[in-house]
Design a protein around this motif. Structure first.
Motif, PDB file in Angstrom:
ATOM      1  N   PRO A  44       6.006   8.428  -5.784  1.00 59.31           N
ATOM      2  CA  PRO A  44       4.999   7.091  -6.029  1.00 59.31           C
ATOM      3  C   PRO A  44       4.672   6.796  -7.288  1.00 59.31           C
ATOM      4  O   PRO A  44       4.676   7.658  -8.293  1.00 59.31           O
ATOM      5  CB  PRO A  44       3.745   7.524  -5.354  1.00 59.31           C
ATOM      6  CG  PRO A  44       3.871   9.061  -5.319  1.00 59.31           C
ATOM      7  CD  PRO A  44       5.462   9.426  -5.271  1.00 59.31           C
ATOM      8  N   SER A  53       6.487   1.518  -1.985  1.00 60.10           N
ATOM      9  CA  SER A  53       7.526   2.450  -1.854  1.00 60.10           C
ATOM     10  C   SER A  53       8.649   1.756  -0.699  1.00 60.10           C
ATOM     11  O   SER A  53       8.115   1.722   0.456  1.00 60.10           O
ATOM     12  CB  SER A  53       7.281   3.743  -1.627  1.00 60.10           C
ATOM     13  OG  SER A  53       6.444   4.334  -2.784  1.00 60.10           O
ATOM     14  N   ASP A  96       0.234   1.843  -3.348  1.00 58.12           N
ATOM     15  CA  ASP A  96      -0.297   3.174  -3.642  1.00 58.12           C
ATOM     16  C   ASP A  96      -1.750   3.432  -3.656  1.00 58.12           C
ATOM     17  O   ASP A  96      -2.396   4.505  -3.695  1.00 58.12           O
ATOM     18  CB  ASP A  96       0.283   3.591  -4.760  1.00 58.12           C
ATOM     19  CG  ASP A  96      -0.207   2.590  -6.070  1.00 58.12           C
ATOM     20  OD1 ASP A  96      -1.061   1.465  -5.831  1.00 58.12           O
ATOM     21  OD2 ASP A  96      -0.169   2.983  -7.181  1.00 58.12           O
TER      22      ASP A  96
END
Length: 540
Positions: A8, A14, A69
């Protein structure tokens, strides 16, 4: 399938499924905090380039995942997909960010899709991340066979061309991605056409691999295959047909169909008459098959001309023939091509020839006199039936018919069956010195066959006329004329013909000689002169 773990990054998205090469893009923004706070926080989308194989049959094909994230997994974030294809072709799980393809894709129709992604806080309704674009590329599979362009193919190459002669180039196209492995890399091969042709594997250029004779086979069907994957097993292929025609070269000389011809001609045929045809054949075509005929011995009696449409040789009569003189002829004819290239002369070294026998047919011809005209002489005064001369005519034909003679419109002459001319009346040169006769000869077996010849008869002179005084004289003399005085000049004529001038001699009668008062003083012409002075004398 292999998977990889993408570590990450701050505020990154991702891609966890599947693992593809991707391009990372990050954005940095400055975030303002309360007073006296000057922290720089790295914010932005980090997104990957997604790939989906074309022609996938799964209803929901997982392409990858968009994830912030900041997402702590409490389902407070909502993911949205915007742009062309969003919601119809591509869908996203709003809670997890997983992207799915719900339709089968065709790279050849569309190879990439540009979409936009949003992350919204479901509690506040505000965007957590700035909206950002990302690309989904449709990856290629080998699902298109090569297709040939510019069909149908047709080519022409001269016969007897040397090995390696360029014929034609064929080109195929593969709709697959040329950058995706060997899906669109083609190799060409020959399925039909050996051993006469070959093809270059990478260019598609067809060349000759042996010499070909058009007269044996004038066209060839060649089948070409183009196969992708560089021809490896499992590759797709396409085929095309090429019609290759051989054009003609003059590699064949004309040859007579027959080695012997028999023709006939009537002896009555005029010059220029066509008496027959001869024919040579040539395996070549067009201009290469044009030919000229000739007579080998340069005959003065016959000639041969070429019919340019049929290429036949027409034998014509150049000079009249006579059966009785020569009843058959043998001539040799040659034939050769009209147009021969220098490099092909080796095929035309010796001309083809044939023998022609011409038989002359006998025709019933009129009689022929031995002479073109006749000239006879006969003395005048000969009795009736006197011989004048003989004419002679013969039948030139084989049967040799007897001849009958006749004279056209003449009362002075006649002719018998032997051609003997005689007089039928006494001839007098002083009345007619020449007779122009026309003698006719007729065949007894065919009275239609008639000939005529002119006959000239000259009547010769004999001395059958006494001199005559040219006129009647009445002469007067004066009574007192002196002796020797010329009183009259008298002349005479003779109706007989003489080579030289006539010479006359004059004399007085016996009675006048004794008692006359006149004398002749020039005996070449009668000149009377006084012998003595007459007192009153009269002469008549």
């Amino acid at each position: 399938m292999d998977y990889c773990l993408l570590l990450p990054f701050t505020l990154g998205i991702s891609l966890l499924w599947p693992c593809f090469m991707a391009t990372e893009i990050s954005q940095t923004e400055e975030v303002k905090h309360p007073a006296d706070s000057h922290l720089r926080v790295k914010r932005g989308w980090m997104w990957n380039q997604f790939f989906v194989p074309e022609e996938m049959n799964k209803t929901n094909y997982h392409i990858g995942q968009l994830r912030s994230d900041l997402d702590n997994g409490n389902n407070s974030f909502q993911y949205k997909l915007l742009g062309a294809g969003a919601g119809s072709i591509f869908v996203i799980d709003e809670r997890t960010g997983d992207i799915f393809a719900v339709q089968k894709l065709d790279r050849e129709e569309r190879s990439l899709y540009t979409l936009r992604a949003q992350v919204i806080d479901s509690t506040t309704g505000r965007a957590v991340e700035p909206e950002s674009e990302f690309v989904i590329r449709v990856s290629d599979i080998n699902d298109n066979e090569p297709k040939f362009l510019d069909e149908p193919y047709e080519a022409i190459v001269p016969e007897m061309s040397p090995e390696g002669t360029l014929v034609i180039q064929v080109t195929a196209n593969d709709a697959d991605d040329p950058s995706s492995g060997n899906n669109a890399r083609l190799l060409y091969s020959l399925l039909q056409g050996q051993p006469y042709f070959s093809i270059e594997p990478t260019t598609g250029i067809i060349r000759t691999s042996s010499k070909m004779d058009r007269e044996l086979q004038d066209e060839y069907w060649v089948i070409i295959q183009a196969k992708d994957m560089l021809g490896q097993p499992g590759g797709l292929s396409g085929t095309t047909s090429v019609l290759i025609k051989l054009s003609d070269v003059n590699d064949n000389k004309p040859i007579f169909k027959e080695s012997f011809y028999r023709l006939t001609v009537s002896e009555a045929a005029p010059t220029g008459t066509s008496i027959g045809k001869i024919m040579a054949y040539d395996n070549d075509i067009g201009e290469n098959a044009e030919m000229d005929y000739s007579i080998e011995d340069d005959s003065q009696t016959f000639d041969i001309i070429t019919n340019n449409e049929t290429q036949e040789g027409i034998v014509i009569l150049k000079k009249k023939v006579d059966f009785e003189h020569q009843n058959d002829y043998r001539i040799r004819a040659n034939v050769k091509n009209r147009h021969v290239d220098k490099q092909l002369l080796k095929y035309h070294v010796e001309a083809s020839s044939t023998l022609i026998k011409v038989q002359v047919e006998d025709e019933d011809e009129p009689p022929v006199f031995l002479l073109p005209y006749y000239l006879f002489e006969v003395f005048e005064g000969r009795p009736h039936g006197s011989f004048v001369g003989t004419v002679s005519a013969t039948d030139p034909d084989q049967r040799n018919s007897p001849i009958r003679y006749s004279i056209t419109r003449s009362k002075m002459f006649s002719i018998d069956d032997n051609g003997t001319i005689i007089t039928t009346n006494a001839l007098d040169r002083e009345i007619s010195a020449w007779y122009n006769l026309s003698i006719t000869a007729t065949e007894k077996y065919n009275v239609q066959q008639i000939s005529a010849v002119p006959v000239y008869v000259q009547v010769l002179n004999i001395n059958d006329h006494a001199p005559e005084f040219s006129e009647y004289y009445d002469t007067y003399v004066c009574e007192n004329a002196d002796p020797g005085q010329v009183i009259q000049t008298i002349s005479a004529v003779d109706r007989d013909e003489s080579i030289e001038d006539h010479h006359f001699y004059f004399n007085l009668s016996v009675e006048d000689t004794k008692n006359s008062s006149f004398i002749i003083i020039d005996n070449q012409e009668l000149v009377l002169a006084c012998k003595k002075s007459p007192s009153s004398t009269y002469l008549s």
